[in-house]
Scaffold this active site. Structure first.
Site, short mmCIF file in Angstrom:
data_model
loop_
_atom_site.label_atom_id
_atom_site.label_comp_id
_atom_site.label_asym_id
_atom_site.label_seq_id
_atom_site.Cartn_x
_atom_site.Cartn_y
_atom_site.Cartn_z
N ASP A 187 -14.54 7.10 1.91
CA ASP A 187 -13.63 8.05 2.55
C ASP A 187 -14.49 9.21 3.07
O ASP A 187 -14.98 10.03 2.30
CB ASP A 187 -12.61 8.53 1.52
N HIS A 217 -8.80 11.82 -3.40
CA HIS A 217 -7.55 12.29 -2.78
C HIS A 217 -6.49 11.23 -3.03
O HIS A 217 -6.79 10.05 -3.18
CB HIS A 217 -7.82 12.48 -1.28
#
Length: 404
Positions: free
Chosen positions: A198, A121
């Site tokens: 993440d 991302h």
């Protein structure tokens, strides 16, 4: 086993119509819906114990502090860090990554290397680019194959004695790929690198044991986990967090403050300057309770069934191409239909009551890898049903006919 009618009754937003049609919500990777108990927890805080935490001897302050810190205890029990104070409350995954990347500035040299992956991302790309710009360090990227899986043999080649940190997502928000984070962590540690994972997309869908993973940092956002927006946490190993300087300066994070010198508080307060997002921290704890009442293993099994069924049914649509066909995958399906722009498809199915995400999903490098402008993304949660997938398929077929 999940009793779907009972579960769906817990989420008031699901019992409504959009554009005259029953809502079908398949945008869970962007944010999940909230059960009534989480909504009530926010209201209850402001209605009964609204007060600042950690700073007052009066009853309301003590009650608010107890509820606030109870969430840290719940997170410790749920994610299994070694210490409660290794859980730092932040605004969410993006702030958590920025906290690490910013505070690492004084510890990173121009000869150091930072490794991320092709599946990241933007929030796990840009902060590391900014760190490299500040320090002169080099950014390296683990490539992926056509199925959306990382090329681990290339990762082996990228690792060197100069690798300072490896930062990868646990699950890709765009493709649903579940990355081999255990292998990534173990290999990085062999060259002395720290590892940040993440966990924005993994924590709603699977059991995460931080001590078993042995990563140095792990991030999470509550709003992906049926909790409120604007709150999350950064996990960091105690020794690693103690090496980092504070991220923000202000109240709560000091031990002693004079005009000549300030000394900093112990963990976790060193990284929690200012008045925190008290109501949403408390509601985050309620969301953790709710997940545990359903059972994370039950959630994972239900969503896997939806993924299998959804993949089978969507694959029957002529011209539909799925992006992200990894062997190990979470409940996300990204696809396009022929040459039709994903935005046009998304607009039409919305008129039919179906909420999907269209665009690049904050993963422009992935879209560039496939040479497409974006995808249509259907992302499932345990409160979704196979019948809703059938509605999605019918809506897509109608949209494709209209736009062909």
């Amino acid at each position: 086993m999940i009793h779907i009618e009972k579960v769906r009754a817990d989420f008031p937003i699901l019992n409504q119509q959009v554009n005259g049609k029953p809502l079908v919500y398949f945008d869970n990777a962007a944010t999940s819906q909230k059960p009534q108990v989480v909504i009530d927890a926010i209201t209850n805080y402001y209605s009964t114990i609204n007060s600042n935490v950690h700073r007052g001897v009066h009853t309301l302050s003590q009650l608010a502090t107890d509820e606030f810190e109870a969430t840290r205890k719940k997170l410790k029990a749920h994610f299994n860090p070694k210490h409660e104070h290794e859980i730092i409350f932040t605004r969410g995954t993006t702030e958590s990554i920025n906290l690490v990347a910013t505070t690492l500035t004084s510890l990173v040299k121009s000869t150091d290397e930072i490794i991320i992956s092709a599946l990241e991302h933007h929030s796990n790309i840009v902060p590391w680019q900014m760190l490299c710009e500040r320090t002169g360090a080099t950014l390296k990227v683990i490539p992926m194959n056509d199925e959306g899986e990382l090329l681990m043999d290339v990762y082996d080649e990228l690792l060197t004695e100069n690798t300072r940190i490896v930062a990868v997502n646990h699950i890709s928000n765009a493709l649903g790929t579940i990355n081999p984070v255990e292998e990534i962590i173990e290999k990085a540690h062999k060259v002395g690198a720290w590892v940040l994972i993440d966990g924005a997309q993994s924590t709603p869908h699977m059991k995460v044991d931080l001590q078993a993973l042995n990563c140095d940092f792990y991030t999470c956002s509550a709003h992906k986990m049926f909790g409120p927006t604007g709150i999350g946490f950064l996990y960091g190993k105690e020794a690693v967090l103690n090496e980092l300087p504070p991220y923000h300066g202000g109240g709560e994070m000091i031990k002693d403050c004079t005009f000549e010198k300030t000394t900093y508080a112990e963990l976790p307060h060193k990284f929690e300057a200012g008045t925190p997002n008290i109501a949403d921290v408390i509601a985050f704890g309620t969301a953790i309770d709710y997940i545990n009442s359903i059972g994370i293993e039950n959630i994972e099994a239900a969503e896997h069934d939806l993924l299998i069924y959804g993949t089978e049914q969507l694959s029957k649509i002529p011209g539909l191409k799925i992006y992200g066909t990894a062997k190990n995958k979470a409940s996300v399906i990204s696809f396009n239909i022929g040459d039709i722009h994903p935005f046009d498809i998304g607009t039409i199915v919305d008129k039919l009551g179906v909420a999907v995400r269209t665009g690049h999903h904050c993963t422009q490098p992935i879209m560039a890898r496939f040479n497409i402008p974006g995808t249509i993304r259907a992302s499932f949660a345990f409160y979704n049903t196979k019948e809703e997938i059938d509605i999605l398929v019918a809506a897509l077929q109608r949209a494709a006919t209209m736009l062909s």
